[in-house]
Design an enzyme around this catalytic site. Structure first.
Site, PDB file in Angstrom:
ATOM      1  N   GLU A  80       0.833  -1.196   0.000  1.00 32.16           N
ATOM      2  CA  GLU A  80       0.000   0.000   0.000  1.00 32.16           C
ATOM      3  C   GLU A  80       0.874   1.255   0.000  1.00 32.16           C
ATOM      4  O   GLU A  80       1.831   1.349   0.745  1.00 32.16           O
ATOM      5  CB  GLU A  80      -0.921   0.004   1.224  1.00 32.16           C
ATOM      6  CG  GLU A  80      -1.877  -1.174   1.258  1.00 32.16           C
ATOM      7  CD  GLU A  80      -2.875  -1.166   0.100  1.00 32.16           C
ATOM      8  OE1 GLU A  80      -3.017  -0.128  -0.572  1.00 32.16           O
ATOM      9  OE2 GLU A  80      -3.513  -2.223  -0.120  1.00 32.16           O
ATOM     10  N   CYS A 143      -6.992  -2.203   8.382  1.00 30.92           N
ATOM     11  CA  CYS A 143      -5.650  -2.234   7.796  1.00 30.92           C
ATOM     12  C   CYS A 143      -5.175  -0.826   7.519  1.00 30.92           C
ATOM     13  O   CYS A 143      -4.026  -0.474   7.814  1.00 30.92           O
ATOM     14  CB  CYS A 143      -5.626  -3.079   6.523  1.00 30.92           C
ATOM     15  SG  CYS A 143      -5.697  -4.843   6.884  1.00 30.92           S
ATOM     16  N   HIS A 164      -1.150  -5.957   1.821  1.00 25.15           N
ATOM     17  CA  HIS A 164      -2.376  -6.750   1.780  1.00 25.15           C
ATOM     18  C   HIS A 164      -2.106  -8.057   1.040  1.00 25.15           C
ATOM     19  O   HIS A 164      -1.480  -8.042  -0.033  1.00 25.15           O
ATOM     20  CB  HIS A 164      -3.482  -5.989   1.035  1.00 25.15           C
ATOM     21  CG  HIS A 164      -4.420  -5.241   1.926  1.00 25.15           C
ATOM     22  ND1 HIS A 164      -4.675  -3.897   1.770  1.00 25.15           N
ATOM     23  CD2 HIS A 164      -5.185  -5.652   2.978  1.00 25.15           C
ATOM     24  CE1 HIS A 164      -5.568  -3.519   2.700  1.00 25.15           C
ATOM     25  NE2 HIS A 164      -5.879  -4.555   3.440  1.00 25.15           N
TER      26      HIS A 164
HETATM   27  N1  PCA Z   1      -7.933  -7.178   6.766  1.00 26.44           N
HETATM   28  C1  PCA Z   1      -8.800  -6.067   7.075  1.00 26.44           C
HETATM   29  C2  PCA Z   1      -8.620  -5.821   8.547  1.00 26.44           C
HETATM   30  C3  PCA Z   1      -7.984  -7.050   9.081  1.00 26.44           C
HETATM   31  C4  PCA Z   1      -7.490  -7.781   7.896  1.00 26.44           C
HETATM   32  O1  PCA Z   1      -6.781  -8.788   7.911  1.00 26.44           O
HETATM   33  C5  PCA Z   1      -8.542  -4.840   6.186  1.00 26.44           C
HETATM   34  O2  PCA Z   1      -8.117  -5.020   5.035  1.00 26.44           O
HETATM   35  O3  PCA Z   1      -8.753  -3.721   6.625  1.00 26.44           O
END
Ligand code: PCA
Length: 215
Positions: A80, A143, A164
């Site tokens: 990100e 996240c 991610h």
């Molecule tokens: N993914 C979520 C929050 C916890 C996770 O593993 C997100 O992408 O915000």
């Protein structure tokens, strides 16, 4: 020696087996590139996550902070680029809270750019045969919040950012047809390890905030 903090998340919503938390558990206590790695599993809880992350950063004093989380529907690991000062939850957190249009830090900046070498990490993934990309939105859920807090709570010299990962194959079977993209656990773990080892090569001043190298 430089210490590294890798965080993952526990279960939330329909994500009973969150691969990010399992990677954090497995990576804890290992070494990457001769540096100690600590893994922590954070709660998907908009209030508790701040204290849990602050405690980890204060006690570990990492030079690299890599926040990881699962993003079902993504086709490949994604670094990100930016965390925004917004909580606009699409689903409740595990305590049932659903903040809408709320800031993460009332007096904080609107956004933080990553200080991870995201382009170099994508190159390292490609060299290892792992597809991946730089994403320009981490969403508005936990996240994004945790990425924002990682930058907010760390010194500017710390390399801090967010990765991610796609869902595991077994989870996407549950999600039905047409199939959602997925990747095996081993590939996801290797992607996290390469993100750490590449970031460790870029500790120092030669990095633009936002992820490209200056030279
Ligand atoms: N993914 C979520 C929050 C916890 C996770 O593993 C997100 O992408 O915000």
């Amino acid at each position: 020696m430089n210490c590294v903090l890798v965080t993952g998340f526990g279960p939330y919503g329909d994500e009973a087996d969150n691969p990010s938390g399992e990677i954090a558990r497995r990576i804890d206590g290992t070494q990457i590139g001769g540096h100690d790695v600590r893994g922590r599993v954070l709660p998907v809880d908009t209030e508790a996550v701040r204290d849990a992350l602050a405690e980890a950063i204060d006690s570990i004093r990492p030079k690299v902070v890599l926040v990881t989380g699962v993003a079902p529907g993504r086709a490949a690991p994604a670094l990100e680029r930016v965390a925004i000062n917004v909580r606009d939850f699409p689903i409740p957190d595990t305590a049932g809270r659903t903040p809408v249009d709320r800031p993460i830090a009332a007096q904080g900046p609107d956004a933080y750019l990553t200080t991870l070498p995201v382009k170099a990490v994508v190159e390292a993934w490609r060299a290892a045969g792992i597809p991946g990309y730089v994403s320009n939105t981490a969403g508005t859920y936990l996240c994004n919040q945790t990425f924002y807090l990682a930058r907010h709570l760390s010194e500017d010299s710390v390399r801090a950012g967010m990765l991610h990962v796609p869902a595991l194959p077994a989870r996407t079977v549950e999600m039905g047809s047409p199939p959602t993209p997925s990747m095996s656990f081993d590939v996801l773990e290797q992607a996290v390890r390469l993100a750490v080892s590449t970031s460790l090569l870029h500790i120092g001043p030669d990095l633009q905030v936002g992820g490209g190298s200056i030279s």
